[in-house]
Motif scaffolding. Structure first.
Motif, PDB file in Angstrom:
ATOM      1  N   TRP A 151      53.546  92.659 -57.978  1.00  0.00           N
ATOM      2  CA  TRP A 151      52.480  92.892 -58.957  1.00  0.00           C
ATOM      3  C   TRP A 151      53.066  93.423 -60.258  1.00  0.00           C
ATOM      4  O   TRP A 151      54.093  94.099 -60.268  1.00  0.00           O
ATOM      5  CB  TRP A 151      51.451  93.868 -58.401  1.00  0.00           C
ATOM      6  N   GLU A 201      47.820  96.874 -60.574  1.00  0.00           N
ATOM      7  CA  GLU A 201      47.460  95.532 -60.096  1.00  0.00           C
ATOM      8  C   GLU A 201      47.565  95.478 -58.575  1.00  0.00           C
ATOM      9  O   GLU A 201      48.427  96.129 -58.009  1.00  0.00           O
ATOM     10  CB  GLU A 201      48.378  94.477 -60.712  1.00  0.00           C
ATOM     11  N   PRO A 202      46.737  94.687 -57.930  1.00  0.00           N
ATOM     12  CA  PRO A 202      45.583  93.985 -58.506  1.00  0.00           C
ATOM     13  C   PRO A 202      44.471  94.971 -58.829  1.00  0.00           C
ATOM     14  O   PRO A 202      44.291  95.965 -58.133  1.00  0.00           O
ATOM     15  CB  PRO A 202      45.164  93.039 -57.390  1.00  0.00           C
ATOM     16  N   GLU A 259      38.234  89.035 -60.877  1.00  0.00           N
ATOM     17  CA  GLU A 259      39.621  88.607 -60.722  1.00  0.00           C
ATOM     18  C   GLU A 259      39.954  88.427 -59.245  1.00  0.00           C
ATOM     19  O   GLU A 259      40.277  89.383 -58.551  1.00  0.00           O
ATOM     20  CB  GLU A 259      40.567  89.619 -61.379  1.00  0.00           C
ATOM     21  N   VAL A 264      45.435  84.716 -58.097  1.00  0.00           N
ATOM     22  CA  VAL A 264      46.682  85.329 -58.559  1.00  0.00           C
ATOM     23  C   VAL A 264      47.493  84.342 -59.396  1.00  0.00           C
ATOM     24  O   VAL A 264      47.626  83.173 -59.043  1.00  0.00           O
ATOM     25  CB  VAL A 264      47.520  85.836 -57.363  1.00  0.00           C
ATOM     26  N   ASN A 307      49.609  88.904 -61.219  1.00  0.00           N
ATOM     27  CA  ASN A 307      48.413  89.474 -61.827  1.00  0.00           C
ATOM     28  C   ASN A 307      47.193  88.793 -61.214  1.00  0.00           C
ATOM     29  O   ASN A 307      47.225  87.597 -60.953  1.00  0.00           O
ATOM     30  CB  ASN A 307      48.448  89.227 -63.347  1.00  0.00           C
ATOM     31  N   ASP A 308      46.137  89.576 -60.959  1.00  0.00           N
ATOM     32  CA  ASP A 308      44.890  88.941 -60.519  1.00  0.00           C
ATOM     33  C   ASP A 308      44.088  88.551 -61.758  1.00  0.00           C
ATOM     34  O   ASP A 308      44.095  89.254 -62.764  1.00  0.00           O
ATOM     35  CB  ASP A 308      44.096  89.832 -59.564  1.00  0.00           C
TER      36      ASP A 308
END
Length: 160
Positions: free
Chosen positions: A114, A119-120, A127, A130, A143-144
């Motif tokens: 992440w 994150e997430p 969100e 990914v 990153n989401d």
């Protein structure tokens, strides 16, 4: 680590071009450590559309459940100068727990990459997919993001 992998990616096709052609389809790149072939799409699609596009090529969105495949795909994105987000094959199992699952059903973890400790974060409550986020000098961290956004994507399939 990325510079060593970058050098490897640049040298291997020159030194062993026949092996790359035989191991993966044209336009795909082999991670020799794991035997997986990767293709970085130029198209920009939603996460679901990206998953379908990969499936139509006999592949799936990339599953980066180990450091080798994650580093390889990050280096590939850097070499191909992908200067924005790229979908990978993880999405939230549900909207409450915000646990993530890879394509094929395997839970994300214990290996993760992440972008930071926040994150997430499910920012805004939307969100659920990914991507690799162009973060801190081409590091491409996870990153989401909202699944409906259109990004490039990376597919994977086993070598021939």
């Amino acid at each position: 680590m990325i510079s060593a992998l970058r050098a490897f990616l640049l040298l291997v096709p020159v030194l062993a071009q026949v092996e790359f052609v035989l191991a993966c389809d044209e336009g795909w790149y082999l991670n020799p450590e794991t035997g997986m072939c990767y293709m970085m799409s130029d198209k920009r699609l939603s996460w679901v559309e990206s998953a379908v596009a990969c499936a139509e090529m006999g592949a799936r969105l990339s599953v980066l459940n180990n450091a080798s495949d994650d580093s390889f795909v990050r280096a590939l994105a850097s070499i191909l100068q992908v200067n924005h987000e790229v979908w990978i094959g993880a999405q939230a199992v549900d909207r409450v727990s915000h646990d993530f699952v890879w394509m094929g059903g395997e839970m994300v973890g214990p290996y993760t990459d992440w972008a930071n400790e926040n994150e997430p974060n499910n920012d805004g409550g939307f969100e659920h997919c990914v991507n690799l986020f162009h973060y801190n000098n081409n590091a491409y961290k996870w990153n989401d993001a909202p699944c409906y956004l259109n990004y490039r994507f990376v597919c994977q399939k086993p070598e021939h």
